[in-house]
Design an enzyme around this catalytic site. Structure first.
Site, PDB file in Angstrom:
ATOM      1  N   ASP A  57      40.017  41.888  44.836  1.00  0.00           N
ATOM      2  CA  ASP A  57      41.211  41.395  44.251  1.00  0.00           C
ATOM      3  C   ASP A  57      42.607  42.174  44.191  1.00  0.00           C
ATOM      4  OD1 ASP A  57      39.811  42.761  42.207  1.00  0.00           O
ATOM      5  OD2 ASP A  57      39.296  40.748  41.344  1.00  0.00           O
ATOM      6  N   SER A  58      41.764  43.746  44.078  1.00  0.00           N
ATOM      7  CA  SER A  58      43.620  44.419  43.998  1.00  0.00           C
ATOM      8  C   SER A  58      44.567  44.527  45.146  1.00  0.00           C
ATOM      9  CB  SER A  58      42.679  45.777  44.549  1.00  0.00           C
ATOM     10  OG  SER A  58      41.994  45.631  45.160  1.00  0.00           O
ATOM     11  N   ASP A  96      35.269  40.259  47.230  1.00  0.00           N
ATOM     12  CA  ASP A  96      35.591  40.213  45.783  1.00  0.00           C
ATOM     13  C   ASP A  96      35.998  38.596  45.009  1.00  0.00           C
ATOM     14  OD1 ASP A  96      35.551  41.526  43.560  1.00  0.00           O
ATOM     15  OD2 ASP A  96      37.465  42.616  43.894  1.00  0.00           O
ATOM     16  N   LYS A 125      31.411  40.137  45.370  1.00  0.00           N
ATOM     17  CA  LYS A 125      31.431  41.092  43.873  1.00  0.00           C
ATOM     18  C   LYS A 125      32.101  39.917  43.259  1.00  0.00           C
ATOM     19  CE  LYS A 125      34.148  44.545  43.586  1.00  0.00           C
ATOM     20  NZ  LYS A 125      35.379  44.044  41.985  1.00  0.00           N
ATOM     21  N   GLU A 127      33.099  39.978  38.270  1.00  0.00           N
ATOM     22  CA  GLU A 127      32.953  40.954  37.314  1.00  0.00           C
ATOM     23  C   GLU A 127      32.382  40.278  35.496  1.00  0.00           C
ATOM     24  OE1 GLU A 127      37.063  41.951  36.061  1.00  0.00           O
ATOM     25  OE2 GLU A 127      37.456  42.622  38.155  1.00  0.00           O
ATOM     26  N   GLU A 194      33.285  51.631  37.007  1.00  0.00           N
ATOM     27  CA  GLU A 194      34.567  51.714  36.890  1.00  0.00           C
ATOM     28  C   GLU A 194      34.919  51.972  35.665  1.00  0.00           C
ATOM     29  OE1 GLU A 194      37.620  48.468  38.794  1.00  0.00           O
ATOM     30  OE2 GLU A 194      39.930  49.478  38.168  1.00  0.00           O
TER      31      GLU A 194
END
Ligand code: KIV
Length: 277
Positions: A57-58, A96, A125, A127, A194
């Site tokens: 999602d960057s 993501d 993925k 978070e 991270e």
């Protein structure tokens, strides 16, 4: 093609699977990972030898120009993941789950299924630490491969008050190790860590049997990942300490990607200047 997987097993470079990644951890063979957002770069990164490609999602920041990853939607990830899937031959594709797309087990499963069926992802993925156990368990129960992203969680930037190194206090570091264990027990197949001190990276690697991929987590994790545009020196302005521009001295984009993969595999990257202590 029918039974494509079986045919590919005999290839010199068969496609990477979760089992490949697990064996790489077991044999201490560093896992080289990069993000990608389109088919052309996916092909380049795949040919450079990256083992895993993440449609992160960057993309909200490096493609769409937002300040954070918060505005990214499931449809955005599907669009880019589908393009990346067309460019990959060998690398394992992870997509993501964007901000607020996994608030309940049912919502998480619906969106993970879309990322896999419409986006071509092989793993999703998300978070979060111990707070996401119920979600990870639900996905794992339905055989959805999961990468659990802990440490600095960019989707929580407004709660954290900025993109900051995590796990510097002993209690926080201990909690991260426990979270990683709990996520593995819940069914996570990979932990992504991270922006933490190298000591925390090492402790998390030692605490779990699944591969630990780091970004700013020091040299001792099982693999490294960088945002493609940071690694190619495209990103403007201040970049995080852990970023190295692999285009410096490279003659082409293909050379830059190959230099990154080589540096990860030979453990030349990350060096002390890229690490937090
Ligand atoms: O979205 C992303 O690209 C990521 C990387 C920072 C690992 O999560």
């Amino acid at each position: 093609m029918v039974y494509k997987q079986l045919e590919q097993r005999g290839m010199a470079q068969p496609p990477v699977t979760v089992s490949t990644l697990r064996s790489m951890k077991a044999s201490r063979d560093p896992i080289a990972c990069l993000t990608a957002y389109d088919a052309s770069f996916a092909l380049l990164v795949d040919e450079a030898g990256a083992d895993l490609v993440l449609v992160g999602d960057s993309l909200g920041m490096v493609i769409q120009g937002h300040d954070t990853t918060v505005p990214v939607t499931v449809s955005d990830i599907i669009y880019h993941s589908r393009s990346v899937a067309r460019g990959l031959r060998r690398a394992f594709l992870v997509a993501d789950m964007p901000f607020m797309s996994y608030t309940t087990p049912v919502q998480a499963l619906d969106n993970a299924v879309r990322l896999m069926q419409e986006g071509g992802a092989m793993m999703v993925k998300l978070e979060g630490g111990a707070g996401q156990i119920r979600i990870v368990e639900h996905l794992a129960r339905h055989d959805i491969p999961v990468c659990a992203h802990i440490g600095l969680k960019p989707q929580s930037v407004h709660k954290l008050g900025g993109f900051r190194v995590q796990g510097r206090e002993e209690g926080q570091a201990r909690q991260m190790v426990e979270d990683a264990r709990a996520l593995e027990a819940a069914g996570a197949d990979i932990v992504l860590l991270e922006c933490v001190p190298s000591e925390v990276g090492r402790s998390v690697r030692d605490a779990v049997g699944v591969p630990v991929i780091g970004i700013g987590a020091g040299p001792d994790v099982d693999g490294q990942i960088l945002v493609l545009y940071d690694m190619l020196g495209v990103t403007q302005g201040r970049v995080p300490r852990f970023v190295q521009n692999f285009m410096a001295g490279a003659e082409s984009l293909a050379d830059g990607c190959a230099a990154y993969v080589h540096a990860v595999k030979s453990r030349a990257y990350p060096s002390a200047q890229h690490c937090f202590s």
